[in-house]
Design a protein around this motif. Structure first.
Motif, PDB file in Angstrom:
ATOM      1  N   GLY A  64       0.781  -1.227   0.000  1.00 16.58           N
ATOM      2  CA  GLY A  64       0.000   0.000   0.000  1.00 16.58           C
ATOM      3  C   GLY A  64       0.813   1.277   0.000  1.00 16.58           C
ATOM      4  N   SER A  65       2.125   1.181  -0.177  1.00 11.71           N
ATOM      5  CA  SER A  65       2.957   2.381  -0.101  1.00 11.71           C
ATOM      6  C   SER A  65       2.879   3.233  -1.366  1.00 11.71           C
ATOM      7  CB  SER A  65       4.414   2.010   0.195  1.00 11.71           C
ATOM      8  OG  SER A  65       4.947   1.182  -0.823  1.00 11.71           O
ATOM      9  N   PRO A  68      -2.250   3.028  -2.360  1.00  9.78           N
ATOM     10  CA  PRO A  68      -3.056   2.717  -1.169  1.00  9.78           C
ATOM     11  C   PRO A  68      -4.511   2.360  -1.474  1.00  9.78           C
ATOM     12  CG  PRO A  68      -2.488   5.051  -1.238  1.00  9.78           C
ATOM     13  CD  PRO A  68      -1.721   4.390  -2.332  1.00  9.78           C
ATOM     14  N   GLU A 101      10.183  -3.264   8.954  1.00  8.89           N
ATOM     15  CA  GLU A 101       9.345  -3.271   7.749  1.00  8.89           C
ATOM     16  C   GLU A 101       8.267  -4.347   7.838  1.00  8.89           C
ATOM     17  OE1 GLU A 101       9.618  -4.072   3.019  1.00  8.89           O
ATOM     18  OE2 GLU A 101      11.172  -2.802   3.876  1.00  8.89           O
ATOM     19  N   PHE A 104       5.589  -3.093  10.045  1.00  2.00           N
ATOM     20  CA  PHE A 104       4.797  -2.089   9.337  1.00  2.00           C
ATOM     21  C   PHE A 104       3.795  -2.758   8.399  1.00  2.00           C
ATOM     22  CE2 PHE A 104       3.901   0.459   5.609  1.00  2.00           C
ATOM     23  CZ  PHE A 104       3.443   1.624   6.173  1.00  2.00           C
ATOM     24  N   ASN A 105       4.252  -3.748   7.632  1.00  2.00           N
ATOM     25  CA  ASN A 105       3.356  -4.443   6.704  1.00  2.00           C
ATOM     26  C   ASN A 105       2.190  -5.101   7.436  1.00  2.00           C
ATOM     27  OD1 ASN A 105       4.390  -3.992   4.060  1.00  2.00           O
ATOM     28  ND2 ASN A 105       6.073  -5.375   4.494  1.00  2.00           N
ATOM     29  N   ARG A 107       0.921  -4.137  10.384  1.00  2.00           N
ATOM     30  CA  ARG A 107       0.031  -3.052  10.821  1.00  2.00           C
ATOM     31  C   ARG A 107      -0.786  -2.521   9.648  1.00  2.00           C
ATOM     32  NH1 ARG A 107       4.643  -1.013  13.149  1.00  2.00           N
ATOM     33  NH2 ARG A 107       4.666   0.777  11.736  1.00  2.00           N
ATOM     34  N   ARG A 108      -0.126  -2.354   8.513  1.00  2.00           N
ATOM     35  CA  ARG A 108      -0.791  -1.811   7.323  1.00  2.00           C
ATOM     36  C   ARG A 108      -1.924  -2.725   6.868  1.00  2.00           C
ATOM     37  NH1 ARG A 108      -0.831   3.174   4.798  1.00  2.00           N
ATOM     38  NH2 ARG A 108      -0.888   2.927   2.565  1.00  2.00           N
ATOM     39  N   ALA A 111      -4.845  -2.566   9.323  1.00  2.00           N
ATOM     40  CA  ALA A 111      -5.563  -1.299   9.153  1.00  2.00           C
ATOM     41  C   ALA A 111      -6.420  -1.341   7.890  1.00  2.00           C
ATOM     42  CB  ALA A 111      -4.578  -0.132   9.107  1.00  2.00           C
ATOM     43  N   MET A 112      -5.868  -1.886   6.805  1.00  2.00           N
ATOM     44  CA  MET A 112      -6.632  -2.001   5.559  1.00  2.00           C
ATOM     45  C   MET A 112      -7.859  -2.892   5.754  1.00  2.00           C
ATOM     46  SD  MET A 112      -5.284  -0.565   2.718  1.00  2.00           S
ATOM     47  CE  MET A 112      -3.764   0.296   2.350  1.00  2.00           C
TER      48      MET A 112
END
Length: 146
Positions: A64-65, A68, A101, A104-105, A107-108, A111-112
């Protein structure tokens, strides 16, 4: 072509893993691929990443970087097709701390997943059934996605 092969093999343990970066490299819409394979119950895994969509170039960027909204649509189709397979993060942390990283992925993605749930709760399915592109964009705007 891959789905045709799965159909021809016709075995319950034969399915596909979609790699978002590979879909982008091939010029595909990853969400459409997830919808098509997931609708047949043959989506067994997903490799989540992102890239700049250059043909034949796998960037392996964080999920999503770069795209998104594309990532959000992809996750929504995972939900809609009741995806219960494996989730992998196929990124290449060349300059980043790989653990950071990976965190982060994760968490991302979580969240998505929550954001995709919110779209459903706000009636996106009804808008899509009517092919109401403006309604979808206004919904995204209203709930702060764009």
């Amino acid at each position: 072509a891959a789905m045709q092969l799965v159909d021809e093999i016709n075995r319950p343990n034969m399915g596909l893993t979609l790699d978002v970066g590979h879909c982008l490299m091939a010029g595909e819409n990853p969400a459409q691929s997830a919808a098509m394979v997931g609708a047949k119950g043959k989506l067994f895994g997903v490799q989540l990443n992102d890239g700049t969509t250059r043909l034949a170039a796998e960037d392996g960027l964080m999920f999503g970087s770069v795209h998104p909204l594309m990532a959000l649509e992809f996750v929504r189709w995972l939900q809609k097709t009741r995806f219960a397979g494996h989730i992998y993060f196929d990124t290449f942390p060349r300059n980043e701390d790989p653990v950071r990283e990976a965190e982060f992925n994760i968490r991302r993605f979580k969240a998505m997943w929550g954001r995709a749930t919110r779209l459903t709760e706000h009636g996106i399915d009804e808008l899509l059934k009517k092919h109401d592109a403006m309604g979808v964009m206004e919904l995204l705007e209203r709930i702060g996605e764009i």
